[in-house]
Design an enzyme around this catalytic site. Structure first.
Site, PDB file in Angstrom:
ATOM      1  N   CYS A   1      -9.303 -45.952  48.949  1.00  0.00           N
ATOM      2  CA  CYS A   1      -8.855 -44.665  48.401  1.00  0.00           C
ATOM      3  C   CYS A   1      -7.950 -44.797  47.179  1.00  0.00           C
ATOM      4  O   CYS A   1      -7.731 -43.827  46.456  1.00  0.00           O
ATOM      5  CB  CYS A   1      -8.150 -43.872  49.487  1.00  0.00           C
TER       6      CYS A   1
ATOM      7  N   HIS B   1      -4.439 -38.836  46.131  1.00  0.00           N
ATOM      8  CA  HIS B   1      -5.641 -38.988  46.946  1.00  0.00           C
ATOM      9  C   HIS B   1      -5.716 -37.810  47.909  1.00  0.00           C
ATOM     10  O   HIS B   1      -4.729 -37.460  48.563  1.00  0.00           O
ATOM     11  CB  HIS B   1      -5.586 -40.306  47.702  1.00  0.00           C
TER      12      HIS B   1
ATOM     13  N   ASN C   1     -12.122 -35.484  52.315  1.00  0.00           N
ATOM     14  CA  ASN C   1     -11.629 -36.778  51.840  1.00  0.00           C
ATOM     15  C   ASN C   1     -12.802 -37.571  51.288  1.00  0.00           C
ATOM     16  O   ASN C   1     -13.684 -37.991  52.032  1.00  0.00           O
ATOM     17  CB  ASN C   1     -10.972 -37.512  53.019  1.00  0.00           C
TER      18      ASN C   1
END
Length: 314
Positions: free
Chosen positions: A113, A239, A270
């Protein structure tokens, strides 16, 4: 040249929208439970035939067009991803071939990420060193390929997509010094594993505590290295892990109320390395950030790794 700057952005998301009610038909959950714990309402899911490279190429094509450059102008292509299936050729090489980029250096970067911000820093360093004048930096993920659809704690989080940035050499630096690192001793807190059928898993509470208590100091370090204070920021794009993490992080950082906070996780879920460039691209597209304004980018996750820098909004 004394630095580089982002001159254009682009993003791509698959057409299929997976709602919380759709997930409730797959696993024991419901819309209220998901919203309370993650803030997510929808996420995009790629078709079976749609690859990480397909999405990366779509986003990169848009960024290249917005930059007004020709494929031959690009000297470096890097793709941040942890979900590419093929080991060789790299996803970056496939993107270069599809866009007709003739002779750029191409490589993939896996820092989960934190990948896009890490790749952006590496490309900035290359441009500063004179190894390329223009570079394509892409984050692309097909998280649905590694989702355990029987695990209600993780399948509710994940989505697919890609975001891309064109960076170019500049007399005035528009990408600040990077603050990056990792905690390998806790690397299994976020993981994708399982031989030939890998699945995403994480220690949710541990990641939440880490992101909200330890990472604000990294964000402040990135601001200081770029010559800014947190109060100078026009916006922040972290993120897009979980809305609860984002909002707790912002509170602890002490961001001014006037600053724009990316909350694309609500609609996109996500998307790992793709989340920062997708969210930034959308904010710029909607003109929520003024050109030239300082924006903090912050990637964090598997590793446990982090990477942050202040950039001038294109």
């Amino acid at each position: 040249m004394s630095g580089s700057r982002i001159i254009a952005l682009g993003h791509y998301q698959p057409s299929r929208v997976l709602t919380n009610d759709d997930l409730a038909a797959i696993v024991e959950t419901d819309d209220a439970w998901i919203r309370q714990r993650t803030g997510i309402t929808t996420r995009r899911i790629a078709a079976e035939t749609e690859s990480v490279a397909d999405m990366a190429a779509e986003a990169a094509d848009k960024a290249l067009a917005a930059a007004g450059l020709e494929p031959a102008d690009i000297g470096l292509v890097t793709v941040a991803t942890c979900t590419a299936v093929d080991r060789c050729p790299s996803t970056a090489a496939l993107v270069a071939a599809r866009l007709g980029i003739p002779s750029a250096v191409t490589y993939d970067l896996n820092n989960a990420c934190a990948g896009f911000c890490t790749a952006l820093a590496c490309a900035d360093h290359s441009v500063r060193a004179g190894a390329a004048r223009h570079a394509l930096v892409i984050g692309s993920e097909k998280m649905s390929d590694v989702t355990d659809w029987t695990d209600r704690t993780s399948c509710i989080l994940l989505g697919d997509g890609a975001g891309a940035a064109v960076i170019s050499a500049a007399d005035t630096a528009g990408i600040g010094p990077v603050a990056w690192g990792s905690d390998p001793a806790r690397s299994d807190a976020v993981r994708i594993g399982g031989d030939w059928h890998p699945r995403f898993a994480q220690e949710g509470q541990a990641v939440f505590r880490w992101a909200t208590t330890e990472l604000p100091a990294v964000a402040r370090e990135a601001c200081e290295r770029a010559g800014f204070s947190v109060g100078d920021l026009a916006g922040i794009v972290t993120h897009q892990a979980n809305l609860r993490i984002i909002e707790a992080f912002v509170r602890r950082l002490g961001l001014p109320e006037t600053a724009i906070v990316a909350r694309d996780v609500v609609d996109s879920g996500n998307t790992s390395a793709a989340s920062v460039p997708i969210a930034l691209s959308k904010l710029v597209e909607r003109r929520e950030l003024a050109p030239g304004s300082p924006v903090l980018l912050m990637g964090f996750g598997g590793g446990l790794s982090w990477s942050a820098q202040v950039v001038a909004c294109p």
